[in-house]
Design an enzyme around this catalytic site. Sequence first.
Site, short mmCIF file in Angstrom:
data_model
loop_
_atom_site.label_atom_id
_atom_site.label_comp_id
_atom_site.label_asym_id
_atom_site.label_seq_id
_atom_site.Cartn_x
_atom_site.Cartn_y
_atom_site.Cartn_z
N TYR A 73 34.89 22.88 18.66
CA TYR A 73 34.87 24.34 18.57
C TYR A 73 33.82 24.85 19.56
CZ TYR A 73 34.12 29.04 16.56
OH TYR A 73 34.01 30.40 16.37
N ASP A 105 28.80 21.33 25.36
CA ASP A 105 28.50 22.37 24.39
C ASP A 105 27.55 21.76 23.36
OD1 ASP A 105 28.30 24.16 22.35
OD2 ASP A 105 30.44 24.63 22.27
N LYS A 136 21.99 28.06 18.12
CA LYS A 136 21.45 27.64 16.82
C LYS A 136 19.94 27.35 16.84
CE LYS A 136 26.03 26.12 15.32
NZ LYS A 136 26.58 26.93 14.24
N1 PMP Z 1 29.85 25.83 19.98
C1 PMP Z 1 29.63 25.01 18.95
C2 PMP Z 1 29.58 23.53 19.19
C3 PMP Z 1 29.44 25.52 17.67
O1 PMP Z 1 29.23 24.67 16.65
C4 PMP Z 1 29.48 26.92 17.47
C5 PMP Z 1 29.28 27.56 16.11
N2 PMP Z 1 29.34 26.77 15.02
C6 PMP Z 1 29.71 27.74 18.58
C7 PMP Z 1 29.89 27.16 19.82
C8 PMP Z 1 29.77 29.23 18.45
O2 PMP Z 1 28.49 29.73 18.16
P1 PMP Z 1 28.30 31.15 17.45
O3 PMP Z 1 28.82 31.00 16.05
O4 PMP Z 1 26.83 31.40 17.54
O5 PMP Z 1 29.10 32.14 18.22
#
Ligand code: PMP
Length: 430
Positions: free
Chosen positions: A144, A239, A267
């Site tokens: 994701y 990512d 995060k």
């Molecule tokens: N990339 C990864 C690997 C994630 O785990 C997440 C959110 N869980 C995101 C992108 C998106 O981040 P956000 O919820 O802050 O938009």
Amino acid sequence: MTIDNNQRLFERARTVIPGGVNSPVRAFKAVGGTPRFITRAQGAYFWDANDQRYIDYIGSWGPMILGHGHPAVVEAVQKAVTEGFSYGAPTEREIELAEAILALVPSMEMVRLVSSGTEAAMSALRLARGATGRKHIIKFEGCYHGHADALLVKAGSGLATFGHPTSGGVPPEAVQHTIVLEYNNVAQLEEAFALHGNDMACLMIEAIAGNMNFVRATPEFARRCRELCTQHGALLVFDEVMTGFRVGLHGAQGVLGITPDLTVLGKVIGGGMPLAAFGGPRAIMEQLAPIGAVYQAGTLSGNPVATACGLATLTEIAKPGFYEALSAKTRTLVEGLKSAADAEGVPFSVASEGGMFGFFLFDELPQNYATVMTTDNARFNTLFHGLLDRGVYIAPALYEAGFVSAAHSDADIAATIEAARQIFKTLAAH
Ligand code: PMP
């Protein structure tokens, strides 16, 4: 009968907020039951609207690596708040945070701060396309990268074909350049590059994936991702929104020993405030506006309160021994859960890295999303609700990773294992 305040708030929320929540997984849709409305948090715990305490293993889905309300972070945020909430003009603290991030992630020479992981991944993607002048991208099933149109996509039919939207409101044209491949499948990866390598802008990957529970890229797969990108002039984008400063001080790239071209962070770098980032080599990053032609901007980017929170968090986690202690704690948890499951004859497997973990209700660790999704929902839900009833809050969906913070004590971990042991007895009987 006592009033259930969570139920009362959920009913009220549902009249004004779609599904009663501002992010879908919070709604307990997969596991059933009433979402807990949180009123406060401290250390390894949070409390719901019925004043029930939970040992928190989601930590805001990753950011709360120090636990809730760490004194040094609270102090930094309190000071920042008195100086102003947002200026829309640059500050020294943004430079300090950028310097702190770059010092810890050697693959990055420059970084741009944004407010969410979605924004960071979306911007990294635009930059990769702008820098290469190419259109196609590779992502993997089960990874994701936030909810930008081009990344909300599931696999197409057949190998190395372009994918289909996974969300309403995303036109097929928005994902027509996104190729979705199976995670850890080297043959598919090679085929995709053989077919489309000349127009490949980037490959985006969670190199330790936390959005299909917890699945590692095999060393060979990670190495081939790097080699094929280099060979075909595509950018390798890690990512690390979840893994950055979570699986170790240098992220998944440090753990795997692979240098990506671009890195996406979120995060932990905000310590619980809205803050994310993307970065890489100077020559690529300087293609962003205002120097270059790739546009990207944000009213609250580099927000002074968020950067104070992030800086204070990074200062704590960079202290010697931090990750050794956190990793040991996480290992004690997963190994304890595994022993308890084994003792009851419940099929179970576990994995962890730094302060991130996963467990599965079957013997073998899965290598990809399809295998993760063979988990028996009913058994997972029994485990989830059993733990919740005993004051342990894990992610309310079987495809999410778990998080341990520095504030979790040995007693918290022992209590968690004991609670799980009781539920394993029930699972063994069925
Ligand atoms: N990339 C990864 C690997 C994630 O785990 C997440 C959110 N869980 C995101 C992108 C998106 O981040 P956000 O919820 O802050 O938009």
